[in-house]
Scaffold this motif. Structure first.
Motif, PDB file in Angstrom:
ATOM      1  N   GLN A 141      39.039 -18.979 -12.111  1.00  0.00           N
ATOM      2  CA  GLN A 141      37.763 -19.670 -11.990  1.00  0.00           C
ATOM      3  C   GLN A 141      36.871 -19.293 -13.155  1.00  0.00           C
ATOM      4  O   GLN A 141      36.844 -18.142 -13.566  1.00  0.00           O
ATOM      5  CB  GLN A 141      37.051 -19.279 -10.696  1.00  0.00           C
ATOM      6  CG  GLN A 141      37.720 -19.751  -9.453  1.00  0.00           C
ATOM      7  CD  GLN A 141      36.871 -19.461  -8.222  1.00  0.00           C
ATOM      8  OE1 GLN A 141      35.647 -19.418  -8.299  1.00  0.00           O
ATOM      9  NE2 GLN A 141      37.520 -19.275  -7.097  1.00  0.00           N
ATOM     10  N   THR A 142      36.147 -20.273 -13.648  1.00  0.00           N
ATOM     11  CA  THR A 142      35.140 -20.013 -14.660  1.00  0.00           C
ATOM     12  C   THR A 142      33.926 -20.869 -14.331  1.00  0.00           C
ATOM     13  O   THR A 142      34.065 -21.951 -13.768  1.00  0.00           O
ATOM     14  CB  THR A 142      35.654 -20.298 -16.084  1.00  0.00           C
ATOM     15  OG1 THR A 142      34.661 -19.924 -17.027  1.00  0.00           O
ATOM     16  CG2 THR A 142      36.031 -21.744 -16.271  1.00  0.00           C
ATOM     17  N   TYR A 143      32.760 -20.363 -14.656  1.00  0.00           N
ATOM     18  CA  TYR A 143      31.557 -21.129 -14.353  1.00  0.00           C
ATOM     19  C   TYR A 143      30.440 -20.745 -15.309  1.00  0.00           C
ATOM     20  O   TYR A 143      30.445 -19.689 -15.922  1.00  0.00           O
ATOM     21  CB  TYR A 143      31.114 -20.929 -12.902  1.00  0.00           C
ATOM     22  CG  TYR A 143      30.834 -19.496 -12.549  1.00  0.00           C
ATOM     23  CD1 TYR A 143      29.559 -18.954 -12.697  1.00  0.00           C
ATOM     24  CD2 TYR A 143      31.845 -18.662 -12.070  1.00  0.00           C
ATOM     25  CE1 TYR A 143      29.305 -17.638 -12.383  1.00  0.00           C
ATOM     26  CE2 TYR A 143      31.598 -17.344 -11.753  1.00  0.00           C
ATOM     27  CZ  TYR A 143      30.329 -16.841 -11.905  1.00  0.00           C
ATOM     28  OH  TYR A 143      30.073 -15.534 -11.606  1.00  0.00           O
ATOM     29  N   TYR A 144      29.474 -21.645 -15.402  1.00  0.00           N
ATOM     30  CA  TYR A 144      28.273 -21.413 -16.188  1.00  0.00           C
ATOM     31  C   TYR A 144      27.091 -21.865 -15.342  1.00  0.00           C
ATOM     32  O   TYR A 144      27.125 -22.956 -14.752  1.00  0.00           O
ATOM     33  CB  TYR A 144      28.305 -22.208 -17.493  1.00  0.00           C
ATOM     34  CG  TYR A 144      26.994 -22.142 -18.236  1.00  0.00           C
ATOM     35  CD1 TYR A 144      26.659 -21.017 -18.975  1.00  0.00           C
ATOM     36  CD2 TYR A 144      26.086 -23.189 -18.174  1.00  0.00           C
ATOM     37  CE1 TYR A 144      25.444 -20.941 -19.648  1.00  0.00           C
ATOM     38  CE2 TYR A 144      24.882 -23.124 -18.844  1.00  0.00           C
ATOM     39  CZ  TYR A 144      24.562 -21.999 -19.573  1.00  0.00           C
ATOM     40  OH  TYR A 144      23.367 -21.921 -20.227  1.00  0.00           O
ATOM     41  N   THR A 145      26.068 -21.039 -15.266  1.00  0.00           N
ATOM     42  CA  THR A 145      24.872 -21.367 -14.503  1.00  0.00           C
ATOM     43  C   THR A 145      23.647 -21.116 -15.361  1.00  0.00           C
ATOM     44  O   THR A 145      23.563 -20.102 -16.041  1.00  0.00           O
ATOM     45  CB  THR A 145      24.796 -20.518 -13.214  1.00  0.00           C
ATOM     46  OG1 THR A 145      25.947 -20.801 -12.414  1.00  0.00           O
ATOM     47  CG2 THR A 145      23.553 -20.844 -12.418  1.00  0.00           C
ATOM     48  N   ASP A 146      22.723 -22.050 -15.311  1.00  0.00           N
ATOM     49  CA  ASP A 146      21.456 -21.927 -16.032  1.00  0.00           C
ATOM     50  C   ASP A 146      20.343 -22.173 -15.029  1.00  0.00           C
ATOM     51  O   ASP A 146      20.225 -23.265 -14.488  1.00  0.00           O
ATOM     52  CB  ASP A 146      21.390 -22.948 -17.160  1.00  0.00           C
ATOM     53  CG  ASP A 146      20.093 -22.853 -17.963  1.00  0.00           C
ATOM     54  OD1 ASP A 146      19.460 -21.774 -17.952  1.00  0.00           O
ATOM     55  OD2 ASP A 146      19.733 -23.857 -18.605  1.00  0.00           O
ATOM     56  N   ARG A 147      19.552 -21.145 -14.768  1.00  0.00           N
ATOM     57  CA  ARG A 147      18.438 -21.271 -13.831  1.00  0.00           C
ATOM     58  C   ARG A 147      17.146 -21.009 -14.588  1.00  0.00           C
ATOM     59  O   ARG A 147      17.016 -20.006 -15.266  1.00  0.00           O
ATOM     60  CB  ARG A 147      18.577 -20.264 -12.686  1.00  0.00           C
ATOM     61  CG  ARG A 147      19.727 -20.573 -11.782  1.00  0.00           C
ATOM     62  CD  ARG A 147      19.713 -19.628 -10.585  1.00  0.00           C
ATOM     63  NE  ARG A 147      20.854 -19.877  -9.745  1.00  0.00           N
ATOM     64  CZ  ARG A 147      21.941 -19.116  -9.717  1.00  0.00           C
ATOM     65  NH1 ARG A 147      22.020 -18.063 -10.476  1.00  0.00           N
ATOM     66  NH2 ARG A 147      22.938 -19.413  -8.922  1.00  0.00           N
ATOM     67  N   ARG A 148      16.197 -21.917 -14.437  1.00  0.00           N
ATOM     68  CA  ARG A 148      14.908 -21.758 -15.093  1.00  0.00           C
ATOM     69  C   ARG A 148      13.779 -22.039 -14.113  1.00  0.00           C
ATOM     70  O   ARG A 148      13.041 -23.000 -14.256  1.00  0.00           O
ATOM     71  CB  ARG A 148      14.804 -22.685 -16.298  1.00  0.00           C
ATOM     72  CG  ARG A 148      15.692 -22.212 -17.443  1.00  0.00           C
ATOM     73  CD  ARG A 148      15.704 -23.190 -18.584  1.00  0.00           C
ATOM     74  NE  ARG A 148      16.665 -24.241 -18.230  1.00  0.00           N
ATOM     75  CZ  ARG A 148      16.588 -25.481 -18.643  1.00  0.00           C
ATOM     76  NH1 ARG A 148      15.613 -25.865 -19.420  1.00  0.00           N
ATOM     77  NH2 ARG A 148      17.489 -26.364 -18.306  1.00  0.00           N
ATOM     78  N   PRO A 149      13.637 -21.192 -13.103  1.00  0.00           N
ATOM     79  CA  PRO A 149      12.492 -21.381 -12.205  1.00  0.00           C
ATOM     80  C   PRO A 149      11.248 -20.767 -12.828  1.00  0.00           C
ATOM     81  O   PRO A 149      11.275 -19.645 -13.300  1.00  0.00           O
ATOM     82  CB  PRO A 149      12.906 -20.633 -10.942  1.00  0.00           C
ATOM     83  CG  PRO A 149      13.814 -19.555 -11.435  1.00  0.00           C
ATOM     84  CD  PRO A 149      14.509 -20.110 -12.663  1.00  0.00           C
ATOM     85  N   GLU A 150      10.179 -21.522 -12.883  1.00  0.00           N
ATOM     86  CA  GLU A 150       8.935 -20.997 -13.408  1.00  0.00           C
ATOM     87  C   GLU A 150       8.040 -20.625 -12.220  1.00  0.00           C
ATOM     88  O   GLU A 150       7.528 -21.495 -11.524  1.00  0.00           O
ATOM     89  CB  GLU A 150       8.234 -22.010 -14.302  1.00  0.00           C
ATOM     90  CG  GLU A 150       7.040 -21.388 -15.003  1.00  0.00           C
ATOM     91  CD  GLU A 150       6.517 -22.292 -16.105  1.00  0.00           C
ATOM     92  OE1 GLU A 150       5.280 -22.416 -16.183  1.00  0.00           O
ATOM     93  OE2 GLU A 150       7.322 -22.842 -16.864  1.00  0.00           O
TER      94      GLU A 150
END
Length: 157
Positions: A141-150
């Protein structure tokens, strides 16, 4: 997901034939929920797409509004019983206010005005599963996550 008490296995909906579903709900506090899903399969491929929109004004005067759009898609290729490759994408975009604390909360909690605005989160994953025998398998498994909560934290008055 896993933890001290066990493992949670989330299995998304799979379509065996073309199908489209729609949801529309309206309720108190000007709350609206909509969702549109479509999926299907053809030979060794299956797919699913989902778009959703949720909003609410929340209780009047309590700073509890929400406005979120989400999109999800999955594509699976299973060329044999022993091999499958799955790709997923998920995106969430919107804002969420934290409802104002009420009595008997402390005065400083009751005066806080907090929210996530904007709240943006995206995730992409790829999984390959090889079943070697009845009692063994190999998974990558491989994954990428980008979270930008302000996060916004204000004090009223």
């Amino acid at each position: 997901m896993s933890g001290m008490a066990g493992i949670i296995n989330i299995v998304t909906k799979k379509y065996t034939e073309p199908r489209t579903t729609a949801e529309l709900e309206y309720g108190s506090f000007n709350t609206l929920h909509t969702a549109l899903s479509h999926g299907g399969s053809k030979k060794a491929f299956s797919y699913m797409l989902n778009l959703g929109y949720d909003r609410t004004d929340g209780p009047p005067g309590l700073h509890a509004a929400e406005n979120m759009i989400n999109a999800y898609g999955t594509l699976e290729w299973a060329p044999s019983e022993n091999l499958s490759i799955t790709a997923n994408i998920f995106h969430l975009n919107g804002m969420r206010q934290f409802m104002t604390a009420q009595y008997p909360a402390s005065a400083d909690l009751m005066n806080r005005i907090e929210s996530y605005d904007p709240f943006i989160s995206s995730s992409v994953s790829l999984k390959a599963l090889l079943k070697q025998k009845n009692r063994s398998s190999f998974e990558v498994q491989t994954y990428y996550t980008d979270r930008r909560p302000e996060y916004v934290n204000e004090v009223s008055g």
